[in-house]
Scaffold this active site. Structure first.
Site, PDB file in Angstrom:
ATOM      1  NE  ARG A 224      50.126  35.338  36.829  1.00 15.46           N
ATOM      2  CZ  ARG A 224      51.447  35.803  36.787  1.00 15.46           C
ATOM      3  NH1 ARG A 224      53.196  35.854  37.001  1.00 15.46           N
ATOM      4  NH2 ARG A 224      51.316  37.303  37.305  1.00 15.46           N
ATOM      5  CG  HIS A 225      44.494  36.560  35.895  1.00 11.23           C
ATOM      6  ND1 HIS A 225      45.457  37.625  35.917  1.00 11.23           N
ATOM      7  CD2 HIS A 225      44.966  36.175  37.628  1.00 11.23           C
ATOM      8  CE1 HIS A 225      46.087  37.930  36.168  1.00 11.23           C
ATOM      9  NE2 HIS A 225      45.944  37.093  37.474  1.00 11.23           N
ATOM     10  CG  ASN A 231      48.824  41.340  35.275  1.00 10.93           C
ATOM     11  OD1 ASN A 231      47.759  40.642  34.973  1.00 10.93           O
ATOM     12  ND2 ASN A 231      48.719  41.723  35.906  1.00 10.93           N
ATOM     13  NE  ARG A 275      44.392  39.365  39.365  1.00 13.52           N
ATOM     14  CZ  ARG A 275      43.394  39.766  40.125  1.00 13.52           C
ATOM     15  NH1 ARG A 275      41.976  40.235  40.377  1.00 13.52           N
ATOM     16  NH2 ARG A 275      44.726  39.970  41.060  1.00 13.52           N
ATOM     17  CD  GLU A 295      47.633  36.843  43.762  1.00 11.30           C
ATOM     18  OE1 GLU A 295      48.508  36.062  44.731  1.00 11.30           O
ATOM     19  OE2 GLU A 295      49.038  37.309  43.220  1.00 11.30           O
ATOM     20  CG  HIS A 361      44.328  35.603  41.372  1.00 11.09           C
ATOM     21  ND1 HIS A 361      44.587  36.745  40.968  1.00 11.09           N
ATOM     22  CD2 HIS A 361      44.200  34.837  41.634  1.00 11.09           C
ATOM     23  CE1 HIS A 361      42.993  36.875  40.601  1.00 11.09           C
ATOM     24  NE2 HIS A 361      43.333  35.139  41.272  1.00 11.09           N
TER      25      HIS A 361
END
Ligand code: F6P
Length: 412
Positions: A224-225, A231, A275, A295, A361
Site C-alpha cells: 500500500r502507499h 488515513n 499517495r 482505490e 491501495h
C-alpha cells in the site's frame, strides 16, 4: 461469481496435450488461478495425480513402454476415470474443467472429445510443443526430478529413468492436426502461439492469458502507499498527500527494495493517485501510473469516515456490512467491480520478466493478493493488508512463498 453472467454457456473443457515435461501442468495451474479469480468455477483433473493415488507413485519407465499391455490398460483406465470425474463435476455445476494429461495420441484425443461432445461441453485443446532442449531440461530438473515419482531416488538414476519414459511417449506421439479444433498450440513456452478456430469470450480470454504468461521466476512485491493524511483523519478515498510517517515509509521502501533485489531493475506500478506516486518517488527506478490501480471508488461516501457513513447512510452501511464483496457504493464500486477493473493489471504483471513492485491501495492490494494466493474472491474484502508492510511473493519449488516486511516508523 465475480464475472458478469453472459449469454453464452460458460461450460468449457480445456484439454491439455503434450509430452511429459512440456509445462502442461504449470499452464493448467496458472489458468485455474486466473479463471478462478475471475469467478469461474474451475478445476484441474491431473491424470498423473490419479495414477499416483490409485496405482502408487513409484512407477519406472517400463510401466510407460508401448509394449507393456498392463501398463497401457492401467493408464487408459486412469485417464478415463479422471475424465469421468471431470464430467461429473461439470454436471454438478463446474464451469471450466481442465483435463491435464498427455493426450498425445489421436485415438486418445478422439475418445476425450467424443465423451465431452456427448455431454454437450465445448472443448478447447491446449497443446504445448517444446523443441528447445534447454526448456525441456529445465522443466525436468525443476519439476519431475523433485516430484513424488522420484522421491528418495538418486538424481542421476531418476534422470535416466525419466528420459526413458519420455522416449516411450516420443515413440507414439501424434501432434495435433488442422482438423482438430478448437486448439491453441503453445510453442517453446510461449515464444510462438498458433491458433486453430478459437472463438468466443472465454476462449479468447484464455488465449490472451496464455500469450502473456510465462514460467520465468521473479519476485512480486505488493505494498500500500505510505500513510496518508486521510488515513490519519480516518477518511476513506480522496486524493491526499502522505503524512510524515508515510513519507518515512516511502524512503524506507526505496532502501528496502534496493537491498532486496540488488542490481536488477524492477518494473514499478502505481495508481494515478498522489499517495502512491509520492510513495514511489524515492525509488531509483521509473514507475508507471495506472488508473486500473486506483482505490475502490467509494462514490457518495468518498471523503467520509466510517462513523459518518453509518450515521448518514445507515442502510448502505448495513448493506456493506452484510455483503462487503458485492456491495457497491452509490456512484462508486464494489470489490466485485474492482476485480473486473484490475484484471488487465494481472496480465500486465504476468507479462513481466523482471521483479515487479506494485504500490497501490488497500482494496486493490487485497484483490491482487487474492489472485496470487488463490484465495476465494469473496474473501478479498477481509484480507489483512496493513500500511507500511511489503508483501513479497516468490515462486518456490513447493508453491508460492510469502514474506511480509514491516518497514519505516511501524517496524519493530
Ligand atoms: O481507509 C483506506 C482505504 O484505502 C479507503 O480509501 C478505502 O475505501 C478502504 O481503505 C477500502 O477498505 P474497506 O473495503 O475495508 O473499507
Amino acid at each position: 461469481m465475480a464475472h458478469e453472467r453472459r449469454n453464452e454457456t460458460t461450460q468449457l473443457a480445456l484439454v491439455m496435450v503434450g509430452l511429459p515435461a512440456r509445462g502442461k501442468s504449470f499452464m493448467a495451474h496458472r489458468l485455474r488461478r486466473y479463471l478462478g479469480w475471475l469467478g469461474y468455477r474451475t478445476r484441474v483433473f491431473n491424470v498423473g495425480a490419479y495414477r499416483r493415488a490409485q496405482a502408487g507413485a513409484q512407477h519406472r519407465e517400463d510401466f510407460f513402454a508401448p509394449d507393456n499391455a498392463v501398463g497401457r490398460r492401467t493408464r487408459e483406465a486412469l485417464a478415463d476415470d479422471a475424465l469421468g470425474d471431470l464430467l461429473d463435476w461439470m454436471r454438478a455445476g463446474g464451469e471450466v474443467g481442465i483435463y491435464d494429461a498427455t493426450n498425445t495420441t489421436r485415438a486418445r484425443r478422439d475418445r476425450v472429445r467424443q465423451r465431452l461432445d456427448a455431454a454437450g461441453i465445448r472443448v478447447v485443446f491446449i497443446e504445448s510443443v517444446c523443441r528447445d532442449p534447454a526448456i525441456i531440461e529445465a522443466n525436468i530438473r525443476a519439476t519431475k526430478l523433485k516430484g513424488p515419482d522420484y522421491a528418495g531416488v538418486d538424481p542421476d538414476e531418476a534422470l535416466a529413468d525419466f528420459r526413458a519414459r519420455l522416449a516411450h511417449y516420443e515413440a507414439m506421439v501424434e501432434p495435433m492436426t488442422e482438423d482438430e479444433t478448437s486448439a491453441i498450440r503453445v510453442v517453446d513456452a510461449g515464444r510462438r502461439i498458433e491458433i486453430n478456430e478459437v472463438r468466443g469470450y472465454l476462449p479468447g480470454k484464455i488465449l490472451f492469458f496464455l500469450t502473456n504468461s510465462h514460467a520465468e521466476r521473479r519476485p512480486i512485491f505488493l505494498s500500500r502507499h505510505g500513510e496518508s493524511e486521510a488515513n490519519v483523519a480516518g477518511r476513506i478515498g480522496l486524493d491526499p498527500e502522505l503524512s510524515s510517517a508515510g513519507l518515512e515509509y516511502a524512503d524506507a521502501l526505496a532502501t528496502f527494495m534496493r537491498y532486496r533485489i540488488g542490481e536488477t531493475t524492477p518494473t514499478v506500478f502505481t495508481s494515478t493517485l498522489r499517495r502512491t506516486i509520492r510513495t514511489a518517488a524515492p525509488l531509483p527506478w521509473p514507475a508507471t501510473a495506472w488508473r486500473a490501480l486506483d482505490e475502490l471508488d467509494a462514490g457518495i461516501c468518498d471523503g467520509k469516515t466510517y462513523a459518518e457513513i453509518a450515521a448518514e447512510f445507515p442502510d448502505d452501511y448495513a448493506a456493506r456490512q452484510a455483503d462487503k464483496f458485492h456491495y457497491r457504493y452509490p456512484g462508486g464500486e464494489s470489490y466485485r467491480d474492482v476485480i473486473g477493473r484490475v484484471e488487465p493489471m494481472i496480465l500486465e504483471i504476468e507479462r513481466q520478466r523482471r521483479p515487479v513492485l506494485v504500490i497501490a491501495h488497500q482494496a486493490i492490494i487485497r484483490v491482487l493478493y487474492a489472485y496470487f494466493r488463490e484465495l476465494p474472491a469473496e474473501e478479498c474484502p477481509y484480507l489483512p493488508v496493513p500500511l507500511h508492510c511489503v508483501i513479497e511473493l516468490r515462486q518456490g519449488t513447493a508453491g508460492l512463498e510469502e514474506e511480509r516486511h514491516m518497514l519505516g516508523p511501524d517496524a519493530e
